[in-house]
Design a protein around this motif. Structure first.
Motif, PDB file in Angstrom:
ATOM      1  N   UNK A  41       0.811  -1.223   0.000  1.00  0.00           N
ATOM      2  CA  UNK A  41       0.000   0.000   0.000  1.00  0.00           C
ATOM      3  C   UNK A  41       0.845   1.274   0.000  1.00  0.00           C
ATOM      4  N   UNK A  42       1.932   1.256  -0.758  1.00  0.00           N
ATOM      5  CA  UNK A  42       2.762   2.446  -0.880  1.00  0.00           C
ATOM      6  C   UNK A  42       3.678   2.706   0.293  1.00  0.00           C
ATOM      7  N   UNK A  43       3.773   1.771   1.232  1.00  0.00           N
ATOM      8  CA  UNK A  43       4.660   1.919   2.383  1.00  0.00           C
ATOM      9  C   UNK A  43       5.733   0.830   2.336  1.00  0.00           C
ATOM     10  N   UNK A  44       6.878   1.144   2.905  1.00  0.00           N
ATOM     11  CA  UNK A  44       8.023   0.235   2.856  1.00  0.00           C
ATOM     12  C   UNK A  44       8.453  -0.125   4.269  1.00  0.00           C
ATOM     13  N   UNK A  45       8.630  -1.411   4.509  1.00  0.00           N
ATOM     14  CA  UNK A  45       9.069  -1.905   5.808  1.00  0.00           C
ATOM     15  C   UNK A  45      10.427  -2.593   5.660  1.00  0.00           C
ATOM     16  N   UNK A  46      11.191  -2.556   6.733  1.00  0.00           N
ATOM     17  CA  UNK A  46      12.522  -3.160   6.746  1.00  0.00           C
ATOM     18  C   UNK A  46      12.439  -4.514   7.445  1.00  0.00           C
ATOM     19  N   UNK A  47      13.062  -5.502   6.868  1.00  0.00           N
ATOM     20  CA  UNK A  47      13.095  -6.823   7.500  1.00  0.00           C
ATOM     21  C   UNK A  47      14.525  -7.188   7.877  1.00  0.00           C
ATOM     22  N   UNK A  48      14.649  -7.824   9.015  1.00  0.00           N
ATOM     23  CA  UNK A  48      15.918  -8.377   9.491  1.00  0.00           C
ATOM     24  C   UNK A  48      15.735  -9.882   9.481  1.00  0.00           C
ATOM     25  N   UNK A  49      16.273 -10.543   8.470  1.00  0.00           N
ATOM     26  CA  UNK A  49      15.938 -11.931   8.156  1.00  0.00           C
ATOM     27  C   UNK A  49      14.437 -11.984   7.863  1.00  0.00           C
ATOM     28  N   UNK A  50      13.666 -12.688   8.690  1.00  0.00           N
ATOM     29  CA  UNK A  50      12.223 -12.788   8.444  1.00  0.00           C
ATOM     30  C   UNK A  50      11.399 -11.903   9.377  1.00  0.00           C
ATOM     31  N   UNK A  51      12.065 -11.125  10.223  1.00  0.00           N
ATOM     32  CA  UNK A  51      11.347 -10.298  11.190  1.00  0.00           C
ATOM     33  C   UNK A  51      11.283  -8.846  10.738  1.00  0.00           C
ATOM     34  N   UNK A  52      10.112  -8.235  10.930  1.00  0.00           N
ATOM     35  CA  UNK A  52       9.943  -6.837  10.565  1.00  0.00           C
ATOM     36  C   UNK A  52      10.517  -5.934  11.660  1.00  0.00           C
ATOM     37  N   UNK A  53      11.155  -4.858  11.230  1.00  0.00           N
ATOM     38  CA  UNK A  53      11.732  -3.899  12.167  1.00  0.00           C
ATOM     39  C   UNK A  53      10.632  -3.165  12.914  1.00  0.00           C
ATOM     40  N   UNK A  54      10.855  -2.894  14.201  1.00  0.00           N
ATOM     41  CA  UNK A  54       9.920  -2.146  15.040  1.00  0.00           C
ATOM     42  C   UNK A  54      10.582  -0.877  15.545  1.00  0.00           C
ATOM     43  N   UNK A  55       9.771   0.096  15.939  1.00  0.00           N
ATOM     44  CA  UNK A  55      10.282   1.322  16.547  1.00  0.00           C
ATOM     45  C   UNK A  55      10.594   1.055  18.019  1.00  0.00           C
ATOM     46  N   UNK A  56      11.275   1.983  18.701  1.00  0.00           N
ATOM     47  CA  UNK A  56      11.536   1.788  20.136  1.00  0.00           C
ATOM     48  C   UNK A  56      10.271   1.589  20.966  1.00  0.00           C
ATOM     49  N   UNK A  57       9.125   2.142  20.527  1.00  0.00           N
ATOM     50  CA  UNK A  57       7.867   1.954  21.239  1.00  0.00           C
ATOM     51  C   UNK A  57       7.125   0.700  20.795  1.00  0.00           C
ATOM     52  N   UNK A  58       7.715  -0.044  19.879  1.00  0.00           N
ATOM     53  CA  UNK A  58       7.103  -1.281  19.432  1.00  0.00           C
ATOM     54  C   UNK A  58       6.124  -1.141  18.286  1.00  0.00           C
ATOM     55  N   UNK A  59       6.061   0.041  17.673  1.00  0.00           N
ATOM     56  CA  UNK A  59       5.155   0.252  16.552  1.00  0.00           C
ATOM     57  C   UNK A  59       5.773  -0.282  15.266  1.00  0.00           C
ATOM     58  N   UNK A  60       4.952  -0.639  14.283  1.00  0.00           N
ATOM     59  CA  UNK A  60       5.500  -1.075  12.990  1.00  0.00           C
ATOM     60  C   UNK A  60       6.358   0.033  12.380  1.00  0.00           C
ATOM     61  N   UNK A  68      14.531   6.046   0.808  1.00  0.00           N
ATOM     62  CA  UNK A  68      14.776   6.110   2.243  1.00  0.00           C
ATOM     63  C   UNK A  68      14.806   4.703   2.843  1.00  0.00           C
ATOM     64  N   UNK A  69      13.893   3.851   2.410  1.00  0.00           N
ATOM     65  CA  UNK A  69      13.878   2.471   2.905  1.00  0.00           C
ATOM     66  C   UNK A  69      15.183   1.758   2.566  1.00  0.00           C
ATOM     67  N   UNK A 260       9.964  14.193  -1.848  1.00  0.00           N
ATOM     68  CA  UNK A 260       9.770  13.839  -3.250  1.00  0.00           C
ATOM     69  C   UNK A 260       9.235  12.425  -3.352  1.00  0.00           C
ATOM     70  N   UNK A 261       8.500  12.177  -4.381  1.00  0.00           N
ATOM     71  CA  UNK A 261       7.964  10.845  -4.625  1.00  0.00           C
ATOM     72  C   UNK A 261       8.899  10.070  -5.539  1.00  0.00           C
ATOM     73  N   UNK A 262      10.116   9.853  -5.031  1.00  0.00           N
ATOM     74  CA  UNK A 262      11.134   9.162  -5.830  1.00  0.00           C
ATOM     75  C   UNK A 262      11.069   7.670  -5.569  1.00  0.00           C
ATOM     76  N   UNK A 263      11.117   6.895  -6.607  1.00  0.00           N
ATOM     77  CA  UNK A 263      11.089   5.445  -6.482  1.00  0.00           C
ATOM     78  C   UNK A 263      12.248   4.856  -7.276  1.00  0.00           C
ATOM     79  N   UNK A 264      12.698   3.735  -6.832  1.00  0.00           N
ATOM     80  CA  UNK A 264      13.797   3.035  -7.488  1.00  0.00           C
ATOM     81  C   UNK A 264      13.212   1.922  -8.344  1.00  0.00           C
TER      82      UNK A 264
END
Length: 270
Positions: A41-60, A68-69, A260-264
């Motif tokens: 849905x137009x958002x990018x998440x970072x994975x560490x192996x198979x786990x998604x990265x979380x913020x310090x507060x535990x948010x996605x 940027x991703x 900017x709406x830059x995409x690779x």
């Protein structure tokens, strides 16, 4: 008595060292083999192996810019044996935007930056050392003149101690320019201003009037002037300068990526 004193000082030093170690825990070891990026849905998440990265507060943890991703994934991939979060500026900025620990609204950041402009580091010049004053005029004033022309304002440098007053409309013009950025980009600008102690140098970098290296040098102008007289400890001063360059570079990239709406686009081999 001398031996007892040495034992006492040694005991105190050891205790202080142990306290310091307890207050500053060792950084965590790297626990993943590879990093990756997933999109939805137009958002990018970072994975560490198979786990998604979380913020310090535990948010996605997610960003809306593919470059940027990629840069954030590169920060995590660059960690070696341990994870040094203090050098992961893009990750920290993105987490701050998501968690918003200080509950800042867009207007709060704009007001902070507009008020900061009154205390901009390069508006205060020396009134004691003539050679330093000449150097500041030669190096700082062209950037101030550019800022005035670019944002239709009239700020002036001073060698007095009092805070200079701005002409009517100055704050409004600066605020209008800053408001044109989204909230994420404003977090990057605020981080750059806090790093440089200067709204003017930050704006000059964002608008590509000066390079990051030049901005850092201008922010350290008085220190570099004094080092020219008294000498420098190369490793200490160079490390500080490189740290400032890294922080400012990350902030400027963060502003660009969120403005900017830059995409690779990956090439697909047929």
């Amino acid at each position: 008595m001398f031996k007892n004193s040495v034992k006492f000082l040694t005991r105190i030093s050891t205790s202080s060292f142990n306290i310091s170690v307890r207050n500053y825990p060792a950084p965590p070891k790297r626990f993943y083999r590879q990093t990756g990026i997933i999109t939805s849905n137009g958002k990018y998440e970072i994975t560490l192996d198979q786990r998604k990265l979380k913020t310090p507060k535990g948010a996605p943890f997610y960003v809306e810019s593919e470059p940027l991703a990629i840069a954030i994934a590169t920060e995590w991939d660059a960690q070696k044996d341990v994870i040094d979060r203090s050098r992961m500026h893009l990750t920290a900025l993105s987490s701050t935007v998501i968690d918003n620990p200080n509950n800042l609204q867009k207007a709060d950041i704009v007001n902070y930056l507009v008020n900061y402009a009154n205390t901009d580091a390069i508006l205060y010049q020396s009134n004691e050392d003539k050679r330093l004053k000449e150097l500041q005029v030669a190096e700082w004033n062209p950037v101030i003149e550019w800022f005035n022309k670019r944002y239709d304002v009239n700020v002036e440098a001073t060698d007095a101690l009092e805070v200079p007053s701005f002409a009517p409309g100055t704050a409004m013009n600066i605020g209008r320019y800053l408001t044109s950025y989204n909230e994420a980009a404003l977090h990057g600008i605020m981080y750059a201003v806090d790093t440089m102690k200067s709204v003017i140098l930050t704006c000059a970098c964002v608008d590509r009037f000066i390079a990051v290296e030049k901005a850092v040098l201008l922010s350290r102008l008085e220190e570099e002037f004094q080092l020219g007289h008294w000498g420098r400890v190369e490793w200490a001063h160079d490390v500080n300068m490189l740290d400032l360059q890294a922080r400012l570079s990350a902030a400027i990239l963060f502003v660009y990526f969120n403005s900017s709406n830059a995409f690779v686009k990956q090439k697909i081999s047929i």
